[in-house]
Design an enzyme around this catalytic site. Structure first.
Site, PDB file in Angstrom:
ATOM      1  CG  HIS A   7      21.258  25.782  19.591  1.00  0.00           C
ATOM      2  ND1 HIS A   7      21.743  24.197  19.194  1.00  0.00           N
ATOM      3  CD2 HIS A   7      23.175  25.972  20.409  1.00  0.00           C
ATOM      4  CE1 HIS A   7      22.480  23.849  19.473  1.00  0.00           C
ATOM      5  NE2 HIS A   7      22.939  24.752  20.033  1.00  0.00           N
TER       6      HIS A   7
HETATM    7  S1  FES Z   1      18.021  25.055  17.163  1.00  0.00           S
HETATM    8 FE1  FES Z   1      20.105  24.030  17.339  1.00  0.00          FE
HETATM    9  S2  FES Z   1      19.622  22.111  16.890  1.00  0.00           S
HETATM   10 FE2  FES Z   1      18.142  22.661  17.216  1.00  0.00          FE
END
Ligand code: FES
Length: 169
Positions: A132
């Site tokens: 993410h």
């Molecule tokens: S940013 Fe979501 S698991 Fe690393």
């Protein structure tokens, strides 16, 4: 024949307490083998630690070692990396670099993103999480979320200049 009225109440209390105490000792004794069997075996205790040979990690390189089934990043930081540490840029989970390392040239952090547990990818500036987009610096501090906190620094000890042991024996 003695009735309840003839029994000394203090004696009855004593008998009740003595019976309860003997019962508690008996239950404790019966449970001990089960509780003892839950202690980790020597094999498991050995896996609780990981020995890392720092002599095999050149300056500027990162080695990933396994500790308790998780990746741990061991970074041999260069003077430039150390000089580049900007403590004011880590507003999400403020922590000074000096509080995250035992020796400035060695960074040891769990390779597990603190958002949802992905393994971040190494970059020149630190790590990027592929899941993410969280970004960590070369101290493992989160500089962009959604990760809420810095990479975790596990317990480790220097056993000499060139070796650390991760975890508690
Ligand atoms: S940013 Fe979501 S698991 Fe690393």
């Amino acid at each position: 024949m003695a009735s309840d009225k003839d029994i000394d109440p203090n004696r009855r209390d004593f008998l009740g307490k003595a019976t309860a105490a003997v019962g508690a000792v008996g239950v404790g004794g019966a449970c001990w083998p089960f509780i003892s069997s839950m202690n980790p075996s020597k094999d498991v205790k050995a896996k609780a630690t990981s020995l890392v040979d720092l002599g095999s990690i050149p300056k500027g390189k990162t080695h990933t070692v396994e500790w308790q089934g998780k990746p741990v990043f061991v970074v041999h930081r260069t003077d430039e990396m150390i000089a580049d540490m900007d403590d004011s840029s880590t507003k999400l989970d403020p922590q000074d670099d000096k509080d995250r390392v035992q020796k400035p040239e060695w960074l040891v952090v769990l390779g597990v993103c603190t958002h949802l547990g992905c393994v971040p990818n190494r970059t020149d500036k630190g790590w990027n999480c592929p899941c993410h987009g969280s970004v960590y610096d070369n101290s493992g501090r989160v500089v962009r979320g959604p990760a809420p906190t810095n990479l975790i620094v596990p317990h480790y000890e220097f056993i000499d200049e060139k070796k650390i042991i991760i975890g508690k024996a």
